[in-house]
Design an enzyme around this catalytic site. Structure first.
Site, PDB file in Angstrom:
ATOM      1  N   ALA A   1      -7.994   3.060   3.905  1.00  0.00           N
ATOM      2  CA  ALA A   1      -7.222   3.584   2.775  1.00  0.00           C
ATOM      3  C   ALA A   1      -7.117   5.097   2.906  1.00  0.00           C
ATOM      4  O   ALA A   1      -7.970   5.731   3.519  1.00  0.00           O
ATOM      5  CB  ALA A   1      -7.911   3.244   1.468  1.00  0.00           C
ATOM      6  N   GLY A   2      -6.083   5.635   2.333  1.00  0.00           N
ATOM      7  CA  GLY A   2      -5.969   7.083   2.301  1.00  0.00           C
ATOM      8  C   GLY A   2      -5.249   7.465   1.037  1.00  0.00           C
ATOM      9  O   GLY A   2      -4.125   7.028   0.812  1.00  0.00           O
ATOM     10  N   HIS A   3      -5.923   8.181   0.167  1.00  0.00           N
ATOM     11  CA  HIS A   3      -5.301   8.578  -1.088  1.00  0.00           C
ATOM     12  C   HIS A   3      -5.097  10.084  -1.101  1.00  0.00           C
ATOM     13  O   HIS A   3      -6.049  10.838  -0.917  1.00  0.00           O
ATOM     14  CB  HIS A   3      -6.179   8.162  -2.275  1.00  0.00           C
ATOM     15  CG  HIS A   3      -6.123   6.692  -2.544  1.00  0.00           C
ATOM     16  ND1 HIS A   3      -6.983   6.046  -3.390  1.00  0.00           N
ATOM     17  CD2 HIS A   3      -5.286   5.756  -2.075  1.00  0.00           C
ATOM     18  CE1 HIS A   3      -6.671   4.765  -3.426  1.00  0.00           C
ATOM     19  NE2 HIS A   3      -5.648   4.555  -2.628  1.00  0.00           N
TER      20      HIS A   3
ATOM     21  N   THR B   1      -1.523   8.463   5.671  1.00  0.00           N
ATOM     22  CA  THR B   1      -2.570   9.441   5.342  1.00  0.00           C
ATOM     23  C   THR B   1      -3.715   9.348   6.349  1.00  0.00           C
ATOM     24  O   THR B   1      -4.318  10.345   6.720  1.00  0.00           O
ATOM     25  CB  THR B   1      -3.132   9.140   3.929  1.00  0.00           C
ATOM     26  OG1 THR B   1      -2.045   8.958   3.052  1.00  0.00           O
ATOM     27  CG2 THR B   1      -4.010  10.243   3.425  1.00  0.00           C
TER      28      THR B   1
ATOM     29  N   GLY C   1       0.836  -1.194   0.000  1.00  0.00           N
ATOM     30  CA  GLY C   1       0.000   0.000   0.000  1.00  0.00           C
ATOM     31  C   GLY C   1       0.872   1.244   0.000  1.00  0.00           C
ATOM     32  O   GLY C   1       2.111   1.155   0.036  1.00  0.00           O
ATOM     33  N   ASP C   2       0.207   2.394  -0.093  1.00  0.00           N
ATOM     34  CA  ASP C   2       0.913   3.685  -0.078  1.00  0.00           C
ATOM     35  C   ASP C   2       1.904   3.817  -1.225  1.00  0.00           C
ATOM     36  O   ASP C   2       2.963   4.420  -1.086  1.00  0.00           O
ATOM     37  CB  ASP C   2       1.642   3.905   1.269  1.00  0.00           C
ATOM     38  CG  ASP C   2       0.720   3.659   2.442  1.00  0.00           C
ATOM     39  OD1 ASP C   2      -0.411   4.157   2.388  1.00  0.00           O
ATOM     40  OD2 ASP C   2       1.106   2.941   3.369  1.00  0.00           O
TER      41      ASP C   2
ATOM     42  N   THR D   1      -3.657   7.542   9.562  1.00  0.00           N
ATOM     43  CA  THR D   1      -3.351   7.558  10.994  1.00  0.00           C
ATOM     44  C   THR D   1      -2.215   8.526  11.349  1.00  0.00           C
ATOM     45  O   THR D   1      -1.995   8.783  12.517  1.00  0.00           O
ATOM     46  CB  THR D   1      -2.916   6.150  11.452  1.00  0.00           C
ATOM     47  OG1 THR D   1      -1.790   5.762  10.657  1.00  0.00           O
ATOM     48  CG2 THR D   1      -4.024   5.131  11.281  1.00  0.00           C
TER      49      THR D   1
ATOM     50  N   ASP E   1      11.860  10.540  -7.532  1.00  0.00           N
ATOM     51  CA  ASP E   1      12.566  11.738  -7.044  1.00  0.00           C
ATOM     52  C   ASP E   1      13.061  11.579  -5.601  1.00  0.00           C
ATOM     53  O   ASP E   1      14.045  12.193  -5.212  1.00  0.00           O
ATOM     54  CB  ASP E   1      11.639  12.962  -7.131  1.00  0.00           C
ATOM     55  CG  ASP E   1      10.300  12.700  -6.438  1.00  0.00           C
ATOM     56  OD1 ASP E   1       9.647  11.702  -6.772  1.00  0.00           O
ATOM     57  OD2 ASP E   1       9.943  13.472  -5.529  1.00  0.00           O
TER      58      ASP E   1
ATOM     59  N   THR F   1      -5.561   0.144  11.473  1.00  0.00           N
ATOM     60  CA  THR F   1      -5.861   1.582  11.466  1.00  0.00           C
ATOM     61  C   THR F   1      -6.940   1.914  12.504  1.00  0.00           C
ATOM     62  O   THR F   1      -7.303   3.068  12.665  1.00  0.00           O
ATOM     63  CB  THR F   1      -6.338   2.014  10.066  1.00  0.00           C
ATOM     64  OG1 THR F   1      -7.478   1.216   9.719  1.00  0.00           O
ATOM     65  CG2 THR F   1      -5.252   1.845   9.023  1.00  0.00           C
TER      66      THR F   1
ATOM     67  N   GLN G   1      -5.073  -0.145  -0.502  1.00  0.00           N
ATOM     68  CA  GLN G   1      -3.999  -0.939   0.112  1.00  0.00           C
ATOM     69  C   GLN G   1      -3.112  -1.518  -1.005  1.00  0.00           C
ATOM     70  O   GLN G   1      -3.060  -0.947  -2.081  1.00  0.00           O
ATOM     71  CB  GLN G   1      -4.548  -2.047   1.015  1.00  0.00           C
ATOM     72  CG  GLN G   1      -5.150  -1.543   2.319  1.00  0.00           C
ATOM     73  CD  GLN G   1      -6.609  -1.153   2.202  1.00  0.00           C
ATOM     74  OE1 GLN G   1      -7.394  -1.847   1.606  1.00  0.00           O
ATOM     75  NE2 GLN G   1      -6.981  -0.037   2.794  1.00  0.00           N
TER      76      GLN G   1
ATOM     77  N   LYS H   1      -0.908   5.402  -5.427  1.00  0.00           N
ATOM     78  CA  LYS H   1      -1.942   5.037  -6.400  1.00  0.00           C
ATOM     79  C   LYS H   1      -2.934   6.171  -6.627  1.00  0.00           C
ATOM     80  O   LYS H   1      -3.476   6.319  -7.705  1.00  0.00           O
ATOM     81  CB  LYS H   1      -2.752   3.818  -5.910  1.00  0.00           C
ATOM     82  CG  LYS H   1      -1.976   2.536  -5.828  1.00  0.00           C
ATOM     83  CD  LYS H   1      -2.855   1.400  -5.352  1.00  0.00           C
ATOM     84  CE  LYS H   1      -3.376   1.563  -3.945  1.00  0.00           C
ATOM     85  NZ  LYS H   1      -2.375   1.593  -2.873  1.00  0.00           N
ATOM     86  N   GLY H   2      -3.165   6.957  -5.549  1.00  0.00           N
ATOM     87  CA  GLY H   2      -4.152   8.037  -5.633  1.00  0.00           C
ATOM     88  C   GLY H   2      -3.823   9.001  -6.765  1.00  0.00           C
ATOM     89  O   GLY H   2      -4.688   9.368  -7.550  1.00  0.00           O
TER      90      GLY H   2
HETATM   91  P1  IMP Z   1      -6.732  -2.564   8.899  1.00  0.00           P
HETATM   92  O1  IMP Z   1      -6.920  -2.577   7.412  1.00  0.00           O
HETATM   93  O2  IMP Z   1      -7.074  -1.253   9.528  1.00  0.00           O
HETATM   94  O3  IMP Z   1      -7.419  -3.714   9.557  1.00  0.00           O
HETATM   95  O4  IMP Z   1      -5.163  -2.764   9.203  1.00  0.00           O
HETATM   96  C1  IMP Z   1      -4.500  -3.998   8.908  1.00  0.00           C
HETATM   97  C2  IMP Z   1      -3.095  -3.745   8.390  1.00  0.00           C
HETATM   98  O5  IMP Z   1      -3.147  -3.164   7.105  1.00  0.00           O
HETATM   99  C3  IMP Z   1      -2.279  -2.791   9.251  1.00  0.00           C
HETATM  100  O6  IMP Z   1      -0.939  -3.232   9.232  1.00  0.00           O
HETATM  101  C4  IMP Z   1      -2.413  -1.454   8.537  1.00  0.00           C
HETATM  102  O7  IMP Z   1      -1.346  -0.594   8.796  1.00  0.00           O
HETATM  103  C5  IMP Z   1      -2.432  -1.927   7.090  1.00  0.00           C
HETATM  104  N1  IMP Z   1      -3.155  -0.991   6.202  1.00  0.00           N
HETATM  105  C6  IMP Z   1      -4.477  -0.863   6.059  1.00  0.00           C
HETATM  106  N2  IMP Z   1      -4.781   0.048   5.142  1.00  0.00           N
HETATM  107  C7  IMP Z   1      -3.621   0.500   4.657  1.00  0.00           C
HETATM  108  C8  IMP Z   1      -3.282   1.443   3.622  1.00  0.00           C
HETATM  109  O8  IMP Z   1      -4.131   2.063   2.952  1.00  0.00           O
HETATM  110  N3  IMP Z   1      -1.955   1.624   3.404  1.00  0.00           N
HETATM  111  C9  IMP Z   1      -0.995   0.955   4.096  1.00  0.00           C
HETATM  112  N4  IMP Z   1      -1.263   0.071   5.050  1.00  0.00           N
HETATM  113  C10 IMP Z   1      -2.569  -0.158   5.329  1.00  0.00           C
END
Ligand code: IMP
Length: 427
Positions: free
Chosen positions: A38-40, A296, A11-12, A298, A330, A126, A221, A15-16
Site C-alpha cells: 500500500a502507499g498512501h 506510490t 486501490g489508489d 513502485t 478536478d 509490488t 488497496q 483513501k490516504g
Molecule cells: P501484491 O499486493 O504486491 O502482491 O500485488 C498484487 C496486485 O495488487 C498487483 O497487481 C499490484 O499492482 C496490486 N496492488 C497491490 N497493492 C496495491 C495498492 O496499494 N494500490 C494499487 N494496486 C495495488
C-alpha cells in the site's frame, strides 16, 4: 464507534487523504490488512508524506494500530518511523498486533521468483513479499510478531522456514539471497526496536470501542484487489473488503457502525489483468498526467480509464457502503467529454454483475453514459462553495449518486486536506 474507509475500485482511490482528514476526529486509527504494497500519499500544507505501513492518522499524532491481518516488513517500518522522527512529527503510540506476520527477506525473493515463473498469470506484484508472506501464514510456517520478540521461538521457527525455502528455491535453481545468520542479526535488532509496540491489539481496539472512542479503520488497496473478490490472479493476497476489517483487526461484524466507499472519479489500475474502460488515447494521457497516476510504492505508471460503475456497484454489494466519497474530480477538468460505464456487454448480452472469469472480463465492452465536459479553478470553487461547481460536473456527480443509490458524503477536488467538500462526517 467504528467507521471503515474502503476503496471501491482497484486501490489508489486517494483513501490516504480521506483517512487523514477523518482521522482528525478519531481517537484511534487501525490498519487491518496488506503491508507495504500500500502507499498512501498525504499532503499537509507544503509537506507530502508517503506512508506504506503506518496508518494515515500517524501524521496527526493519533494512536495507531497495525492489525493482525497485516504482513509487516520490519525494515520498512523502521524506515518509516525514522523518517517521521527526522521530520519532527510528534506521533502517537504505535501498537503492533502480536499476531501480525513478519515479512522476511526470503518472502521478497520468492515474490520475484514466482512472478517470473507465472508468465501471463502474473499479478504484476509490488515485489514486496506480500503474497509469499500470506502463503506462509496459511501454510503455518509464518513468523508472527509474538515469535519475533521471543528469541528462542524465533530461532526455532526461522530454522524450519529457512530450510523449507532453501530447498524450494534450490529446486527452482536459485540460492537464498540472504543468509540465515544475517537474518538473525537484523531481526534481533527489529525485535528490540519494536518489542514494546507488540501487544494484544484486538483487546485494545474492543476496549476502546466499549469506552466510546472513535475508531477509524483504514482499508488498503481496493475491493477489486481482494483475494476472494478481486480479479484473480491479478489481485493482492488479503481480504480488502469490509469483512476483512473484522478478521484483520479482531472485532465482531456488528461493532462496525459505518462504511465509507471511496470512489475515484475515473478508473486506475496498477498491474496486469483486463481493465474494460481503459483508455490508451489522449483521454487516458490526460488522466495519467493531470492525476499524477504513478504508483506510490513502485513508481509504475497506472493504467487509466473512465469511471466504471460495474466495479463500484459490485463493491457496494460486498461492503454495503453507507456513503461514498468521490475523489479527484478536478482531474476531469478540461476534457470536452466525460464518460461513465454503466454496464458491460459480452457476446451480445448485457451482464448484470462483475464477472469472475478473466477471459469474460477481457471480452466485456463497456456501455457508456456520456457527459459534456467542464472546467473550474479549484481555489475559486472552494471559496464560493459546492453550488459554484459547473452544472456539468454537478450532473456527473448526481448521476453517480443516483445510479449507485448511495448518499454522497463528499467530493475531493485537490490533494490537500482543505480541497474538499464534505457533506457528512463518518463518526
Ligand atoms: P501484491 O499486493 O504486491 O502482491 O500485488 C498484487 C496486485 O495488487 C498487483 O497487481 C499490484 O499492482 C496490486 N496492488 C497491490 N497493492 C496495491 C495498492 O496499494 N494500490 C494499487 N494496486 C495495488
Amino acid at each position: 464507534m467504528i467507521s471503515v474507509i474502503l476503496g471501491s475500485q482497484w486501490g489508489d482511490e486517494a483513501k490516504g487523504k480521506l483517512t487523514d482528514m477523518y482521522a482528525e476526529n478519531a481517537d484511534l486509527v487501525v490498519r487491518f490488512q496488506g503491508g507495504n504494497n500500500a502507499g498512501h500519499t498525504i499532503v499537509v500544507g507544503d509537506e507530502t508524506f508517503k506512508l506504506r505501513l503506518l496508518p494515515s492518522g500517524i501524521v496527526q499524532g493519533k494512536d495507531v494500530v497495525l492489525g493482525n491481518g497485516m504482513v509487516i516488513d520490519p525494515e520498512v517500518l523502521h524506515e518509516e518511523i525514522t523518517e517521521l522522527r527526522s521530520r519532527n512529527i510528534d506521533f502517537g503510540n504505535i501498537y503492533i498486533s502480536e499476531r501480525a506476520h513478519v515479512i522476511m527477506p526470503y518472502h521478497k525473493q520468492e515474490d520475484v521468483i514466482l512472478e517470473d515463473l507465472k508468465g501471463k498469470l502474473k499479478a504484476g506484484t509490488t515485489k514486496r513479499g506480500i503474497g509469499p508472506c500470506y502463503s506462509d501464514k496459511v501454510s503455518r510456517i509464518g513468523i508472527r510478531f509474538t515469535d519475533l520478540i521471543d528469541q528462542a521461538t524465533f530461532l526455532e521457527k526461522l530454522d524450519t522456514a529457512y530450510s523449507i525455502k532453501e530447498r524450494f528455491f534450490k529446486s527452482l535453481g536459485y540460492d537464498m539471497e540472504v543468509s540465515k545468520d544475517d537474518i538473525i542479526k537484523a531481526y534481533a535488532g527489529y525485535a528490540s526496536m519494536f518489542g514494546t509496540y507488540v501487544t494484544d491489539t484486538p483487546s485494545l481496539i474492543n476496549k476502546a470501542n466499549d469506552a466510546g472512542k472513535r475508531i477509524l479503520f483504514e482499508g488498503a488497496q481496493g475491493t477489486h484487489l481482494d483475494i476472494d473478490f478481486g480479479i484473480y490472479p491479478h489481485n493482492t493476497s488479503s481480504n480488502t473488503v469490509c469483512g476483512g476489517a473484522c478478521t484483520g483487526a479482531g472485532v465482531p461484524p456488528r461493532s462496525i457502525n459505518r462504511v465509507l466507499g471511496v470512489v475515484k472519479a475515473y478508473t486506475t489500475r496498477v498491474g496486469a489483468g483486463p481493465v474494460p474502460t481503459e483508455l490508451t488515447d489522449a483521454y487516458g494521457k490526460h488522466l495519467a498526467n493531470k492525476g499524477h497516476e504513478f504508483g506510490t510504492v513502485t513508481g509504475r505508471p497506472r493504467r487509466c480509464g473512465w469511471l466504471d460503475l460495474m466495479l463500484v456497484k459490485y463493491a457496494h454489494m460486498l461492503n454495503h457502503f453507507d456513503g461514498i466519497f468521490i475523489t479527484k474530480l478536478d482531474v476531469l477538468c478540461g476534457l470536452d467529454t466525460v464518460k461513465v460505464c454503466t454496464g458491460y456487454e459480452v457476446d451480445g448480452e448485457v451482464m448484470d454483475h462483475f464477472p469472475a472469469n478473466m477471459d469474460v472480463l477481457a471480452r466485456c465492452t463497456p456501455v457508456y453514459k456520456e457527459f459534456d465536459g467542464w472546467d473550474f479553478a479549484c481555489d475559486e470553487v472552494l471559496e464560493k462553495g459546492y453550488d459554484s461547481l459547473p452544472a456539468n460536473a454537478k450532473s456527473y456527480l448526481k448521476f453517480i449518486e443516483s445510479e449507485l443509490r448511495i448518499p454522497l458524503y463528499g467530493v475531493s477536488v485537490g490533494p490537500r486536506r482543505h480541497e474538499t467538500f464534505t457533506f457528512k462526517d463518518i463518526f
